[in-house]
Design a protein around this motif. Structure first.
Motif, short mmCIF file in Angstrom:
data_model
loop_
_atom_site.label_atom_id
_atom_site.label_comp_id
_atom_site.label_asym_id
_atom_site.label_seq_id
_atom_site.Cartn_x
_atom_site.Cartn_y
_atom_site.Cartn_z
N ASP A 1 -7.82 0.12 12.11
CA ASP A 1 -8.36 -0.59 13.27
C ASP A 1 -9.34 0.35 13.98
O ASP A 1 -8.94 1.29 14.68
CB ASP A 1 -7.21 -0.98 14.21
CG ASP A 1 -7.70 -1.80 15.41
OD1 ASP A 1 -8.89 -2.15 15.44
OD2 ASP A 1 -6.88 -2.06 16.31
N SER B 1 3.43 -3.83 1.31
CA SER B 1 2.88 -3.86 2.67
C SER B 1 1.36 -3.68 2.64
O SER B 1 0.83 -2.93 1.81
CB SER B 1 3.49 -2.76 3.53
OG SER B 1 4.86 -2.96 3.74
N GLN B 2 0.69 -4.36 3.56
CA GLN B 2 -0.75 -4.21 3.71
C GLN B 2 -1.04 -3.41 4.97
O GLN B 2 -0.51 -3.70 6.04
CB GLN B 2 -1.44 -5.57 3.77
CG GLN B 2 -1.39 -6.33 2.45
CD GLN B 2 -2.21 -7.60 2.48
OE1 GLN B 2 -2.38 -8.22 3.53
NE2 GLN B 2 -2.72 -8.01 1.34
N VAL C 1 -2.70 -0.13 11.42
CA VAL C 1 -1.97 -1.34 11.82
C VAL C 1 -1.64 -2.19 10.61
O VAL C 1 -2.19 -2.01 9.51
CB VAL C 1 -2.80 -2.16 12.82
CG1 VAL C 1 -3.12 -1.33 14.07
CG2 VAL C 1 -4.09 -2.68 12.18
N GLY C 2 -0.73 -3.16 10.83
CA GLY C 2 -0.44 -4.17 9.83
C GLY C 2 -1.40 -5.33 9.98
O GLY C 2 -2.28 -5.34 10.86
N LYS C 3 -1.24 -6.38 9.16
CA LYS C 3 -2.17 -7.50 9.23
C LYS C 3 -2.05 -8.30 10.52
O LYS C 3 -2.94 -9.07 10.86
CB LYS C 3 -1.99 -8.41 8.02
CG LYS C 3 -0.60 -8.99 7.83
CD LYS C 3 -0.55 -9.79 6.53
CE LYS C 3 0.85 -10.33 6.26
NZ LYS C 3 0.92 -11.08 4.98
N ASN C 4 -0.94 -8.05 11.25
CA ASN C 4 -0.78 -8.69 12.56
C ASN C 4 -1.43 -7.88 13.68
O ASN C 4 -1.37 -8.27 14.85
CB ASN C 4 0.70 -8.92 12.87
CG ASN C 4 1.50 -7.61 12.87
OD1 ASN C 4 0.94 -6.53 12.69
ND2 ASN C 4 2.80 -7.73 13.05
N GLY C 5 -2.03 -6.75 13.33
CA GLY C 5 -2.71 -5.92 14.32
C GLY C 5 -1.82 -4.96 15.06
O GLY C 5 -2.30 -4.20 15.91
N LYS C 6 -0.53 -4.95 14.76
CA LYS C 6 0.40 -4.05 15.44
C LYS C 6 0.45 -2.70 14.72
O LYS C 6 0.40 -2.64 13.48
CB LYS C 6 1.79 -4.67 15.50
CG LYS C 6 1.85 -5.93 16.36
CD LYS C 6 3.28 -6.48 16.42
CE LYS C 6 3.34 -7.73 17.29
NZ LYS C 6 4.72 -8.28 17.36
#
Length: 469
Positions: free
Chosen positions: A265, A260-261, A246-251
């Motif tokens: 999860d 990009s990070q 996922v990305g830092k937004n959890g998506k």
């Protein structure tokens, strides 16, 4: 399963070297694997990402002369070609004049610090030469005019002159091109070269390993690339383990870009374990990137790249409690060894013993231990961690250029000659004498096996992690 390294050892594998008058193989044995688990270790090289390629051979070249105390020797000098895994073509020059280049040798993109270029104060001038000569400058009439070459340059002249100029900085060799046009170009490039910074990697993930507790986002892992974007491949068992990328937004992420990070999860109820992700892209590899061999084959520096496939891998390790190490390794020529880095995101100190010295990494800290190696020493490390984690790192330490007294072959031919040691054949390019093949020369050469010997290096874990249900 132990939460620390249960075993780390080094093995010396045979390395074939061919000299013009003598054929010698060196074999150093360093220990055996100790206390490894039953799981199969994933084998990787000391690459932090980028392109991997297979040597095709010397494609465009002329002739040069090396001047030494023992006399002059003619060698082939020019441009190599490699095929990239997954698609693409690379053009390279060599930066170790006295070391042979093996046909079909595997290479990986690497930082200068993992090669002889890392300690070479002239490495930046080599990159300038690459940027201002063939094949980056493929208008040979313009290149000839800048270099003051009367009568123009052929591709062979341009390749030979460029390689000779590089050798004068990479090996500090007393070497001249045989052709007057090539020699004029080499002099121009050598005198004009300026110091240029090392290029960034085509693709890396930083850090290459993370750790933490189930129920957390493990990371971040930052993407660094010159590609417009990368594809993200989740762990192979993601469907059953429930681990998401996922990305830092959890998506969820299936693609990313430079900067990009990326996070792992991990489900809250997950048992102790580990997972890998792979990112891949198509891009041109920056001119001046180093390419190191996975065997004992001459280090290369990139002169040109087609659109090529590049990739990088990162891993994550998790546990409910105890020490939770994130493990990675990188060759470090400044320290003459391989750096083993452990980041402990657990709640207990990660304790291990290396060469009789005990090290402790407190919870939340990261430390690096350097395993000293000899020049040209192949290594084979298996590092184990919690949940059956095993990572195997293999390679060969190649931090210095070689000299004529080392007994190595000098440079390369366009066609390799086979040599057999212990039943294993290696195609190795040898020096040309007057541009002719050396195959008849080596046909009757005897093979001498020299056992050098070595000392065992064992890394033993001290702290046990609790068993996870």
């Amino acid at each position: 399963m132990s939460s620390s390294f249960s075993a780390l050892s080094v093995r010396r594998r045979g390395a074939v070297r061919l000299a013009c008058a003598t054929l010698v193989s060196g074999l150093v044995a360093l220990g055996v694997l100790t206390g490894a688990g039953t799981a199969t270790a994933e084998e990787t090289t000391q690459s932090q990402g980028g392109a991997t390629a297979t040597m095709g051979g010397l494609k465009t070249y002329g002739t040069a002369v090396i001047h030494e105390n023992t006399g002059d020797q003619q060698v082939s000098a020019g441009l190599f070609e490699m095929s990239v895994d997954g698609g693409g073509t690379l053009q390279t020059y060599c930066v170790d004049i006295h070391n042979p280049t093996q046909r079909d040798a595997k290479y990986h993109e690497t930082a200068w610090s993992g090669t002889s270029l890392g300690a070479n104060k002239s490495a930046g001038k080599i990159r300038w030469i690459l940027q201002h000569s063939y094949p980056q400058v493929n208008d040979l009439a313009t290149l000839a005019a800048k270099a003051g070459v009367k009568g123009g340059l052929t591709e062979q002249d341009a390749a030979a002159g460029t390689q000779v100029a590089i050798w004068r900085y990479s090996d500090h060799a007393d070497v001249d091109a045989v052709g007057p046009q090539a020699e004029k170009l080499a002099d121009y490039l050598q005198k004009s070269a300026l110091d240029v910074a090392e290029p960034e990697a085509s693709l890396t993930l930083d850090p290459p390993a993370v750790s933490g507790h189930p129920g957390e986002l493990l990371g971040p892992v930052t993407v660094h690339t010159n590609a417009t974007g990368v594809t993200v491949t989740p762990p192979a068992d993601a469907a059953t383990s429930g681990v998401r990328i996922v990305g830092k937004n959890g998506k969820p992420l299936t693609s990313a870009a430079d900067g990009s990070q990326v996070f792992f999860d991990v489900p809250e109820g997950a048992a102790t374990g580990s997972a890998d992700i792979t990112v891949q892209a198509s891009t041109t590899v920056p001119v001046g990137r180093a390419f190191a061999s996975e065997t004992r084959s001459q280090t290369q520096i990139l002169a040109g790249s087609s659109e090529s496939t590049v990739s990088a891998t990162a891993s994550a390790t998790w546990a409910k409690k105890g020490a939770i190490p994130a493990l990675s390794a990188m060759e470090n020529c400044a320290r003459r060894g391989v750096d083993i880095t452990a980041a402990n995101q657990g709640d207990e100190t990660f304790t291990f013993e290396l060469m009789g010295i005990e090290h402790g990494i407190p919870a939340g800290e990261t430390r690096t231990v350097t395993i000293p190696l000899q020049e040209d020493q192949p290594y084979d490390f298996t590092i184990t961690g919690p949940g059956g984690l095993q990572k195997r790192f293999t390679g060969i330490l190649d931090c210095r250029t070689h000299d004529a007294e080392s007994g190595n072959a000098i440079q390369v031919l366009s066609e390799p000659s086979p040599a057999t040691v212990g039943g294993t054949a290696d195609d190795t390019n040898l020096a040309a004498t007057g541009g002719t093949s050396t195959t008849p020369l080596i046909a009757g050469i005897a093979i001498a096996l020299v056992v050098i010997g070595g000392a065992a290096l064992v890394l033993v874990g001290k702290k046990d992690a609790p068993t996870q249900d």
